[in-house]
Design an enzyme around this catalytic site. Sequence first.
Site, mmCIF file in Angstrom:
data_model
loop_
_atom_site.group_PDB
_atom_site.id
_atom_site.type_symbol
_atom_site.label_atom_id
_atom_site.label_comp_id
_atom_site.label_asym_id
_atom_site.label_seq_id
_atom_site.Cartn_x
_atom_site.Cartn_y
_atom_site.Cartn_z
ATOM 1 N N LYS A 36 -8.505 -14.704 8.620
ATOM 2 C CA LYS A 36 -7.923 -13.466 9.146
ATOM 3 C C LYS A 36 -7.732 -12.467 8.003
ATOM 4 C CE LYS A 36 -3.463 -15.733 8.695
ATOM 5 N NZ LYS A 36 -2.542 -16.675 9.346
ATOM 6 N N TYR A 244 3.282 8.786 -15.493
ATOM 7 C CA TYR A 244 4.358 9.457 -14.771
ATOM 8 C C TYR A 244 5.717 9.124 -15.383
ATOM 9 C CZ TYR A 244 1.388 11.058 -10.960
ATOM 10 O OH TYR A 244 0.440 11.700 -10.225
#
Length: 344
Positions: A36, A244
């Site tokens: 899955k 950042y």
Amino acid sequence: MIASPLRLRLDRDALVANWRTLAAMSGAAACGAAVKANGYGLGAREVVRHLAGAGCRDFFVATWSEALALADAGVAVSVLHGVRDADMAVALAASHARPVLNSVQQVRRWREAGGGACDVMVDTGMNRLGIAPEDVAAGLLHGLQVETLMSHLASADEDVPLNGRQRDAFAALRGRTGARRMSLANSAGIALGADYAFDLTRPGIALYGAAPAPVFTGRMRQVVTPEAQILQRRLVPAGEGVGYNLTWTAPADTEVAIVNLGYADGYLRCFSGKGTAMLGDRVLPVIGRVSMDLTAVDVSAVPDLGEGDWLALAYDLPATAALSGLSQYELLTGLGARFDRLWG
Ligand SMILES: *Cc1c(COP(=O)(O)O)cnc(C)c1O
């Protein structure tokens, strides 16, 4: 097609070796594979191809679109979430896939539509999906063509009494339905021993290199290694920051590589200042904040590394889960669509 500046190195031999290890641990039971979420991020079609080549015959996905993607793979697929109304046309037409019926409503829907072979999930204590053992006792499954009767363990990765209670509740259903096979164990459930194997095991995460229980540590081989290309190399003078908010400040003049990888690729911000890149034996620290598409690495130790070169990120699953606080499942299934997936 243009080559991506980031790629997953995927080790076919390691995947197959992990499946063989799990198959051996499953004893006389057959060993399937959960694929899955696109094979836990690796690519379901390739995972199925490699494992089918090794002898795996039973595959598990969550949804019908995942099942359709495997229609030509030549293997049997069980759809764990069963059938919604909206799935019925596809489910009835699919010869390679069958639903895992999870509720009284789903059983009715399948029976009334004259659906053929199916699997059934029984809830033995997880309270997630599945019909109650009492529904089985009351005859809900009579006349249904049940291939595999399943249940799922809530705490297979822990040594708790619930495991034995779930196993006993499940074993009590033996012979009470027309099911051809019974299946209980996921990866961690396989480690609980022979009483948990029944006829078919359903490992997922351990196939892909995880150690969901202590017995797997050092036994499962790493399958997935993310690699990112260097976009530029620069000298950051002592006292300057990187990225950042300049959360990292150069303690001395530092050579920094900016690589094409970020949290949008599943390399999440928790690796800021913690992750590492690997170059042979050398460990190169990730510095500053991981951005959406970029990450900075201190490459001062490697003078000849520059634009266009590749760095591998350390991604041993148990160690990386401990470092990051993410689960081994999240580490794999979060790996994004921008990676080229290269099997070797
Ligand atoms: C995902 C899943 C598995 C595989 O679990 P792992 O922990 O990845 O081994 C097995 N059975 C069911 C019902 C699942 O949902």
